[in-house]
Design a protein around this motif. Structure first.
Motif, short mmCIF file in Angstrom:
data_model
loop_
_atom_site.label_atom_id
_atom_site.label_comp_id
_atom_site.label_asym_id
_atom_site.label_seq_id
_atom_site.Cartn_x
_atom_site.Cartn_y
_atom_site.Cartn_z
N UNK A 124 59.55 89.33 58.82
CA UNK A 124 58.22 89.93 58.80
C UNK A 124 57.11 88.89 58.64
N UNK A 125 57.48 87.64 58.41
CA UNK A 125 56.47 86.60 58.26
C UNK A 125 57.11 85.28 57.86
N UNK A 126 56.25 84.33 57.56
CA UNK A 126 56.70 83.00 57.18
C UNK A 126 55.67 82.39 56.24
N UNK A 127 56.15 81.67 55.25
CA UNK A 127 55.28 80.95 54.31
C UNK A 127 55.47 79.45 54.50
N UNK A 128 54.38 78.71 54.37
CA UNK A 128 54.47 77.25 54.33
C UNK A 128 53.92 76.79 52.99
N UNK A 129 54.74 76.07 52.24
CA UNK A 129 54.34 75.64 50.91
C UNK A 129 53.47 74.39 50.99
N UNK A 133 57.18 72.59 53.46
CA UNK A 133 58.44 73.29 53.73
C UNK A 133 58.16 74.75 54.08
N UNK A 134 59.07 75.33 54.84
CA UNK A 134 58.89 76.68 55.36
C UNK A 134 59.89 77.65 54.73
N UNK A 136 61.20 81.74 55.44
CA UNK A 136 61.11 83.00 56.16
C UNK A 136 60.92 84.13 55.15
N UNK A 137 60.20 85.15 55.57
CA UNK A 137 60.07 86.39 54.79
C UNK A 137 60.90 87.45 55.51
N UNK A 138 61.97 87.92 54.85
CA UNK A 138 62.95 88.77 55.49
C UNK A 138 63.11 90.11 54.78
N UNK A 139 63.19 91.16 55.58
CA UNK A 139 63.70 92.44 55.09
C UNK A 139 65.19 92.44 55.40
N UNK A 140 66.00 92.67 54.38
CA UNK A 140 67.44 92.62 54.53
C UNK A 140 68.01 94.00 54.20
N UNK A 141 68.76 94.62 55.13
CA UNK A 141 69.29 95.95 54.84
C UNK A 141 70.31 95.97 53.70
N UNK A 142 70.77 94.80 53.27
CA UNK A 142 71.69 94.77 52.13
C UNK A 142 70.97 94.92 50.79
N UNK A 143 69.62 94.82 50.80
CA UNK A 143 68.85 95.05 49.56
C UNK A 143 68.89 96.53 49.21
N UNK A 162 62.63 88.27 46.49
CA UNK A 162 63.56 89.14 47.22
C UNK A 162 63.48 88.88 48.72
N UNK A 163 62.30 88.50 49.21
CA UNK A 163 62.07 88.33 50.65
C UNK A 163 62.21 86.90 51.13
N UNK A 164 62.01 85.93 50.26
CA UNK A 164 61.91 84.53 50.68
C UNK A 164 63.29 83.92 50.98
N UNK A 165 63.36 83.22 52.14
CA UNK A 165 64.58 82.51 52.50
C UNK A 165 64.20 81.11 52.98
#
Length: 201
Positions: A124-129, A133-134, A136-143, A162-165
């Motif tokens: 659903x998005x991406x963060x750059x610190x 470094x990058x 990913x912002x993820x929705x995971x159906x295992x949550x 919970x979302x950051x990878x």
């Protein structure tokens, strides 16, 4: 998750749902996949799965999503990250591709469908610190549902974990991304019956 997001955009709502955004169940999605195959989309994938997914536990992957959405006149791009491009089996080129995708914000950006062996998630998005470094912002159906319903309230930095990878957490041999690119013309509709992918690198 991807269909729920497309239902919120007028263009896709009209094409996919004819103005009535009802999200299909898994069994309905299985029927849509088989209907796409019957229309001639992704014959190779159809043969690989024996031409049948309804009432089975067969995995639905990126190619089935592309075939189904294409049959519904949605233009898709399938990208194969077929080998790690960084140290320790990481995929920095995948992260850079996602960064480039979300960087262009002058138009509506649907989330991305991310597939690897036996699992699919939604980017659903991406963060750059600050150090570049990058993540990913993820929705995971295992949550679990209680975890995800917390996002309906104030979102805390702790909850965002919970979302950051980060890069080192995605180490599968291969990944595929499905990107929604608009609506197919009649010519593109016929051409999209033959599944094509872009390989990176």
């Amino acid at each position: 998750m991807l269909l729920s997001c497309l239902a919120k955009c007028d263009l896709y709502e009209h094409v996919l749902f004819n103005g009535r955004p009802l999200i299909p169940s898994i069994s309905k999605i299985q029927r849509l996949i088989e209907t796409a195959w019957q229309k001639g989309f992704d014959r190779a994938g159809c043969e690989q799965l024996g031409g049948r997914v309804i009432n089975t536990t067969k995995w639905i992957g990126a190619t089935e999503i592309v075939a189904t959405l294409s049959s519904l006149k949605i233009k898709c791009q399938l990208i194969d990250f077929h080998t790690p491009t960084g140290s320790n089996s990481t995929h920095p080129q995948l992260f850079e591709w996602v960064k480039s995708y979300f960087k262009n914000v002058d138009k509506y950006k649907p989330p991305l469908y991310l597939q690897h062996q036996g699992h699919s998630r939604t980017i659903i998005g991406l963060e750059q610190t600050k150090d570049g470094s990058l993540r990913l912002l993820l929705f995971d159906p295992s949550c679990r549902k209680p975890q995800m319903t917390q996002f309906l309230q104030d979102i805390s930095p702790n909850l965002m974990r919970t979302l950051r990878r980060p890069l080192h957490t995605l180490k599968a041999k291969q990944y595929q991304i499905v990107s929604i690119q608009g609506v197919l013309t009649d010519k593109e509709y016929q051409e999209s019956k033959m599944l094509k992918s872009e390989q990176i690198p």
